[in-house]
Write an enzyme that holds these catalytic residues in place. Structure first.
Site, PDB file in Angstrom:
ATOM      1  CB  CYS A 169       1.663  -6.284  -3.331  1.00 53.29           C
ATOM      2  SG  CYS A 169       1.043  -5.305  -1.966  1.00 53.29           S
TER       3      CYS A 169
ATOM      4  CG  HIS B 273      -3.615  -6.471  -3.106  1.00 54.80           C
ATOM      5  ND1 HIS B 273      -3.999  -6.945  -1.874  1.00 54.80           N
ATOM      6  CD2 HIS B 273      -2.421  -5.827  -2.894  1.00 54.80           C
ATOM      7  CE1 HIS B 273      -3.084  -6.623  -0.976  1.00 54.80           C
ATOM      8  NE2 HIS B 273      -2.116  -5.955  -1.563  1.00 54.80           N
TER       9      HIS B 273
END
Ligand code: A2P
Length: 341
Positions: free
Chosen positions: A130, A243
């Protein structure tokens, strides 16, 4: 047109549920679905596309019934065991784990960056880590224009990336702070509530974590820059989702900052949110629920001849995993339709 059959492996997990959600949003035509998980949730029903689907236990015979595609979001061990079985039976696997990412014959795909490599698959395609996905969406257009010389990654990663147990550790930590009741950690080595843990995945002999190594190696593979100088520090922070990354890059070529911002603005999958005078910059909370990568705090690195600092934020469960995988399946369907036209 024949319907395509898609297996969702790990359908009960954080990423798997998001895959279902994205498939509902996209409502792709001509698709049939079967949902798999472990024996723990076999028999459970999940509401999906207006129907109740019974979750099936994944086993060696699961792929006998002829699947075209599978999206695996069930961890590396499950992928290592079952992805080769699926692909041997003609099912093209898009795997979210790190199990096959660095294998030479496995394309590592971010559709905005290297979709032309999808067609080279030999039955398994890997979804990158990711943190890598959101970084390369931002870095690819800059590499093309200014040629990257060095990257320094510093990540601020949400707990959703550690699955349902990671989310639970943060929730329990918050509850315990309020109620003063004890709780047991399920995922992290220390409480994630009120902490930043510079420890994602296992430690390697050189003192890096595997997460940091993944970012370094996967970036090189996706950008086709095997010798690119990259270093990384990956940190888990008490944020539920999305994130954030501080990315410092040095270029071979010089650049004008305004032009660089324009390059980012006109590149696929990127939204620039950058107006420091009005305190506008990407945030985890506002990026959640989107498939784009948000870039801001774009400023010259004044310590080198040609470098820039970026703040890059994306929904790690959507673009960092589920929607990237669904985008790959859409490309596979388009390729198949081109071939049979
Ligand atoms: P289950 O719910 O039955 O344990 P998360 O990372 O959010 O915890 O989710 C992991 C996902 O992977 C879950 O859907 C989980 O199913 C699934 N999973 C774990 N082990 C296996 C396995 N051996 N076979 C199939 N699915 C698995």
């Amino acid at each position: 047109m024949k319907p395509y059959k898609l297996a969702i492996v790990g359908a009960t997990g954080v990423v798997g549920r998001c895959v279902l959600h994205i498939l509902e949003e996209k409502n792709l035509p001509n698709l049939e679905y079967v949902l798999f998980a472990s024996h723990r949730s076999a028999g459970q029903t999940l509401s999906f596309m207006g129907k109740e689907y019974v979750v099936q236990e994944l086993n060696e015979n699961s792929f006998d019934e002829g699947f075209d595609f599978a999206i695996f979001s069930a961890g590396g061990d499950t992928a290592k065991k079952f992805a080769p079985i699926a692909s041997a039976k003609g099912c093209i696997v898009v795997d979210n784990s790190s199990a096959f990412r660095m294998e030479k014959e496995v394309p590592l795909i971010v559709p905005e960056v290297n979709s032309e490599e999808i067609a080279n698959h030999k039955g398994i395609i890997s979804n990158p880590n990711c943190s890598t996905i959101q970084a390369v969406v931002a870095l690819k257009p800059l590499d093309e224009k200014y040629h990257l010389k060095r990257i320094i990654y510093s990540t601020y990663q949400a707990v959703s990336g550690a699955g349902s147990k990671g989310l639970s550790d943060l929730e329990e930590g918050i509850t315990s702070f309020v109620t003063k009741k004890e709780y047991s950690l399920q995922k992290f080595p220390y409480p994630i509530f009120n902490n930043c843990l510079p420890h994602i995945d296992v430690f390697l002999e050189n003192g890096y974590t595997k997460e940091e190594e993944k970012m370094i190696n996967e970036t090189r593979k996706i950008l086709k820059r095997p010798d690119l100088k990259i270093t990384a520090t990956a940190v888990r922070v008490p944020v539920f989702n999305s994130h954030s990354e501080a990315i410092t890059v040095e270029f071979e070529k010089d650049f004008h900052l305004e032009e660089l911002v324009e390059v980012l603005k006109h590149s696929p999958g990127i939204i620039v949110q950058d107006d420091f005078q009005h305190a506008i910059y990407p945030l985890a909370s506002t990026s959640t629920g989107y498939d784009e990568v948000f870039c801001g705090r774009i400023r010259r690195d004044e310590s080198v001849a040609s470098g820039v600092n970026l703040w890059v934020v994306a929904d790690n469960i959507r673009k960092g995993a589920a929607s990237n995988a669904v985008q790959i399946v859409e490309k596979l369907i388009a390729l198949d339709q081109d071939r049979t036209r």
